[in-house]
Design a protein around this motif. Structure first.
Motif, mmCIF file in Angstrom:
data_model
loop_
_atom_site.group_PDB
_atom_site.id
_atom_site.type_symbol
_atom_site.label_atom_id
_atom_site.label_comp_id
_atom_site.label_asym_id
_atom_site.label_seq_id
_atom_site.Cartn_x
_atom_site.Cartn_y
_atom_site.Cartn_z
ATOM 1 N N GLY A 45 0.838 -1.187 0.000
ATOM 2 C CA GLY A 45 0.000 0.000 0.000
ATOM 3 C C GLY A 45 0.866 1.225 0.000
ATOM 4 O O GLY A 45 1.989 1.193 0.471
ATOM 5 N N LYS A 46 0.300 2.304 -0.548
ATOM 6 C CA LYS A 46 1.081 3.525 -0.620
ATOM 7 C C LYS A 46 1.350 4.069 0.776
ATOM 8 O O LYS A 46 0.663 3.728 1.727
ATOM 9 N N SER A 47 2.329 4.930 0.873
ATOM 10 C CA SER A 47 2.629 5.580 2.144
ATOM 11 C C SER A 47 1.422 6.374 2.623
ATOM 12 O O SER A 47 0.788 7.073 1.834
ATOM 13 N N GLY A 48 1.071 6.203 3.875
ATOM 14 C CA GLY A 48 -0.078 6.930 4.417
ATOM 15 C C GLY A 48 -1.400 6.248 4.181
ATOM 16 O O GLY A 48 -2.452 6.803 4.471
ATOM 17 N N LYS B 46 -5.843 0.227 -0.392
ATOM 18 C CA LYS B 46 -5.980 1.535 -1.037
ATOM 19 C C LYS B 46 -7.278 2.175 -0.573
ATOM 20 O O LYS B 46 -8.307 1.512 -0.486
ATOM 21 N N ASP B 47 -7.220 3.457 -0.280
ATOM 22 C CA ASP B 47 -8.388 4.219 0.166
ATOM 23 C C ASP B 47 -9.129 3.518 1.299
ATOM 24 O O ASP B 47 -10.358 3.500 1.331
ATOM 25 N N GLY B 48 -8.410 2.936 2.193
ATOM 26 C CA GLY B 48 -9.029 2.351 3.370
ATOM 27 C C GLY B 48 -9.728 1.034 3.134
ATOM 28 O O GLY B 48 -10.470 0.571 3.990
ATOM 29 N N GLU B 49 -9.512 0.453 1.963
ATOM 30 C CA GLU B 49 -10.151 -0.832 1.696
ATOM 31 C C GLU B 49 -9.170 -1.769 1.023
ATOM 32 O O GLU B 49 -8.108 -1.345 0.577
ATOM 33 N N VAL B 50 -9.552 -3.044 0.942
ATOM 34 C CA VAL B 50 -8.705 -3.986 0.215
ATOM 35 C C VAL B 50 -8.913 -3.752 -1.266
ATOM 36 O O VAL B 50 -10.021 -3.854 -1.781
ATOM 37 N N TYR B 51 -7.830 -3.426 -1.950
ATOM 38 C CA TYR B 51 -7.926 -3.096 -3.369
ATOM 39 C C TYR B 51 -7.798 -4.360 -4.189
ATOM 40 O O TYR B 51 -8.512 -4.566 -5.161
ATOM 41 N N LEU B 52 -6.880 -5.218 -3.780
ATOM 42 C CA LEU B 52 -6.718 -6.486 -4.475
ATOM 43 C C LEU B 52 -6.169 -7.513 -3.499
ATOM 44 O O LEU B 52 -5.360 -7.197 -2.639
ATOM 45 N N PHE C 95 -0.704 -11.149 -8.419
ATOM 46 C CA PHE C 95 -0.284 -9.755 -8.344
ATOM 47 C C PHE C 95 0.640 -9.408 -9.502
ATOM 48 O O PHE C 95 0.492 -8.376 -10.133
ATOM 49 N N GLU C 96 1.586 -10.294 -9.753
ATOM 50 C CA GLU C 96 2.566 -9.967 -10.792
ATOM 51 C C GLU C 96 1.938 -9.931 -12.173
ATOM 52 O O GLU C 96 2.363 -9.186 -13.040
ATOM 53 N N LYS C 97 0.892 -10.736 -12.349
ATOM 54 C CA LYS C 97 0.254 -10.768 -13.662
ATOM 55 C C LYS C 97 -0.869 -9.746 -13.797
ATOM 56 O O LYS C 97 -1.450 -9.603 -14.859
ATOM 57 N N SER C 98 -1.171 -9.079 -12.698
ATOM 58 C CA SER C 98 -2.286 -8.134 -12.744
ATOM 59 C C SER C 98 -1.999 -7.007 -13.724
ATOM 60 O O SER C 98 -0.910 -6.442 -13.758
ATOM 61 N N PRO C 99 -3.007 -6.663 -14.538
ATOM 62 C CA PRO C 99 -2.809 -5.570 -15.495
ATOM 63 C C PRO C 99 -2.943 -4.193 -14.827
ATOM 64 O O PRO C 99 -2.672 -3.180 -15.454
ATOM 65 N N ASP C 100 -3.391 -4.197 -13.576
ATOM 66 C CA ASP C 100 -3.676 -2.924 -12.907
ATOM 67 C C ASP C 100 -2.414 -2.067 -12.809
ATOM 68 O O ASP C 100 -1.342 -2.531 -12.433
ATOM 69 N N GLU C 101 -2.588 -0.799 -13.096
ATOM 70 C CA GLU C 101 -1.430 0.094 -13.161
ATOM 71 C C GLU C 101 -0.776 0.291 -11.788
ATOM 72 O O GLU C 101 0.446 0.259 -11.657
ATOM 73 N N LEU C 102 -1.637 0.485 -10.796
ATOM 74 C CA LEU C 102 -1.117 0.725 -9.442
ATOM 75 C C LEU C 102 -0.276 -0.454 -8.970
ATOM 76 O O LEU C 102 0.818 -0.293 -8.432
ATOM 77 N N ILE C 103 -0.819 -1.650 -9.208
ATOM 78 C CA ILE C 103 -0.101 -2.845 -8.775
ATOM 79 C C ILE C 103 1.214 -2.961 -9.540
ATOM 80 O O ILE C 103 2.263 -3.241 -8.952
#
Ligand SMILES: Nc1ncnc2c1ncn2[C@@H]1O[C@H](COP(=O)(O)OP(=O)(O)OP(=O)(O)O)[C@@H](O)[C@H]1O
Ligand SMILES: [Mg+2]
Lengths: 282, 263
Positions: free
Chosen positions: B54-57, B233-239, B246-254
């Motif tokens: 998760g991102k910082s903060g 992310k944003d206080g919830e489970v994003y993935l 995870f490594e194969k996820s197309p999501d940009e953030l991941i």
């Protein structure tokens, strides 16, 4: 001189009123928040006090930490108290002597100085020095432990931080400050003798016996009792301020600073109450 | 053995399948106007390493502080070893905390004590039946595991940042907790030491059958340790998923976590 013109009351325009109303409500909110914070703080300090009392009576007392704190309290303040004690006795004597000489009462000098040192000057001055030195030290130390999460770390390793950190410190201050006060009293009387010696030789034994003939049990006893309260107040405030320090490093300085201010104030207030009580009893 | 029975019996009493060690439901916590976790649910299973990204903060440290009740959530339930953390009294909470190891992000070494005393502090309180000699041995072993055997009598202020991190890791694992919560165990360490720490985490897990939550930004550490991963992310489970997913996820953030940093 102002030009005379039609008296026009300034009627605020509508947006102005709105602005003022907003400002007013903002002020009200600020004040309520302030009051709320005050009551929260009062509640918090109460809670902290009772936790400390409760932890003081718990089975496993941190004796080693207590001894270490006693040593630190004494070690930190001894030089300062030594100097102050001697100087107070010296100064009191030098200043009181001409006045007493005017009334031909120089023989009362030792007793008078001893009384004022034992009843008031010794306890209060020592306690104020300790408030500065010990109160700020405890505030800063516990404050930095709070900020760097050391207190949290204690908590998660199943140690009650109040028992481990606060109780030994408060107890050490409560025990050591009376001792330091007695030490300062003794040095004050010694200083007084030195002051008396400036104008002509004074026999030490005679001086001491004159000094103590003026001091009764009811002078010493209440004075010693109140110093325990001074000690407890200084230790407690230092720990409380440290424990409730905020999250940033600047709150460490704030904790140290506030503990000195509040502890000094409390010392003076306790002294006031103590004097009233002794007055009623006598 | 004894503790295993205990888990089983505790788990039986609560509505919890035996292999769930930590169960968090709809956790919500904020500070002032700032919501940090909004509706967060996650489980930690027995003998599992769960990596949290998760991102910082984003509230990762807040999350694990809630697990040991250093912070109280606004709502939601947290069950650890079958006990509702927020309903425990002080004594039971202290008992539960004895089974949990917590590595602080900042290290939180006691800076008035030497490294040895730092390790002794929890050991004395949690493993009360050890003799002084056994304790000394354990401390030396643990310090050797993190590569700090020559710092026994040093003060924390004399150590480098990475050494402090390792010393505080040693302090956490010295009491053999059943659950480990690592807050960024490899941050600030060189790649070689990071690898060592990652394999140490795996060793601890195998040796004592611990279940761990590992918060990290270090993808190598995640690769080495993760059985399962979640992204906050944003206080919830994003993935949520395996390392592969995870490594194969197309999501940009991941992907931004996984792709090598551009120089
Ligand atoms: N005790 C506290 N009081 C007020 N706000 C807090 C407190 N603890 C955390 N926060 C806030 O909660 C948010 C999440 O903090 P947290 O420490 O969990 O982040 P994080 O995900 O661990 O980030 P990082 O990766 O940088 O460590 C931050 O915005 C922080 O300011
Ligand atoms: Mg964090």
């Amino acid at each position: 001189m102002k030009a005379i013109g039609p008296v026009r009351k300034k009627i605020p325009k509508l947006p102005d009123v709105k602005k003022r109303a907003i400002k007013l409500s903002e002020n009200v909110i600020k004040k309520t928040q302030k009051a709320n914070r005050f009551f929260l703080a009062v509640g918090e300090i109460n809670l902290f006090f009772w936790y400390t009392i409760k932890a003081s009576f718990s089975r496993d007392f941190e004796f080693r930490e207590f001894l270490r704190q006693c040593y630190l309290v004494g070690n930190k303040t001894l030089p300062l108290i030594t100097i102050t004690g001697v100087v107070i006795g010296l100064v009191l004597t030098i200043q009181a002597r001409p006045v007493l000489a005017e009334f031909g009462a120089v023989s009362m000098l030792p007793g008078m100085v001893a009384l004022s040192i034992i009843r008031e000057m010794g306890p209060v001055v020592t306690a104020l020095i300790c408030a500065g030195k010990i109160g700020s030290g405890m505030g800063a130390e516990l404050g930095s432990m709070k900020v760097t999460e050391q207190i949290d770390a204690m908590e998660v390793s199943s140690t009650n931080p109040i028992r481990f950190l606060v109780v030994p410190r408060v107890m050490a201050a409560t025990l050591m400050i009376p001792i330091l006060v007695l030490y300062a009293d003794a040095l004050g009387i010694l200083g007084s003798w030195a002051g008396a010696n400036i104008k002509g030789e004074v026999n030490f034994v005679l001086f001491i016996s004159q000094a103590f003939s003026a001091v009764g049990f009811m002078d010493l006893f209440p004075a010693v009792i109140k110093t325990f309260f001074f000690g407890a107040a200084i230790g407690f405030i230092g720990c409380y301020k440290g424990f409730t320090a905020g999250r940033g490093t600047e709150s460490v300085g704030k904790a140290a600073n506030e503990s000195v201010v509040v502890a000094s104030l409390l010392v003076i207030l306790i002294d006031l109450v103590a004097v009233q009580i002794t007055d009623m009893l006598l | 053995m004894k503790s295993e029975n205990k888990i089983a019996s505790l788990a039986g009493s609560a509505t919890l399948s035996p292999e769930q060690v930590i169960e968090i439901h709809n956790l919500k916590i904020g500070f002032g106007d700032l919501p940090v976790l909004k509706d967060f649910s996650v489980q930690l299973f027995e003998k599992e390493n769960l990596v949290i990204l998760g991102k910082s903060g984003s509230g990762k440290s807040v999350l694990i502080k809630c697990i040991v009740r250093l912070l109280n959530p606004d709502s939601g339930t947290i069950n650890v070893l079958g006990e509702n953390v927020n309903k425990l009294n002080d004594r039971d909470l202290a008992k539960l905390r004895m089974k949990i190891g917590f590595l602080f992000q900042s290290g939180a070494l006691y800076d008035s004590m030497t490294i040895k005393e730092n390790l002794e502090f929890p050991l004395k309180r949690i493993k009360k039946n050890l003799s002084q000699k056994e304790m000394d041995e354990k401390i030396e072993d643990t310090l050797e595991n993190v590569g700090l055997s020559d710092t026994l009598h040093k003060m924390p202020s004399e150590l480098s940042g990475g050494m402090r991190k390792r010393a505080s890791l040693a302090r956490t694992i010295v009491v053999d907790p059943m659950i480990m919560l690592y807050d960024e165990p490899t941050t600030g360490l060189d790649p070689v030491t990071s690898d060592e720490i990652s394999s140490l985490i795996n060793d601890v897990q195998k040796k004592y059958d611990t279940s761990s939550i590992i918060i990290t930004h270090d993808i190598e550490c995640a690769r080495a340790t993760a059985d399962r991963m979640i992204m906050l992310k944003d206080g919830e489970v994003y993935l949520e998923g395996s390392l592969d997913e995870f490594e194969k996820s197309p999501d940009e953030l991941i992907q931004s976590f996984f792709k090598p940093k551009k120089m």
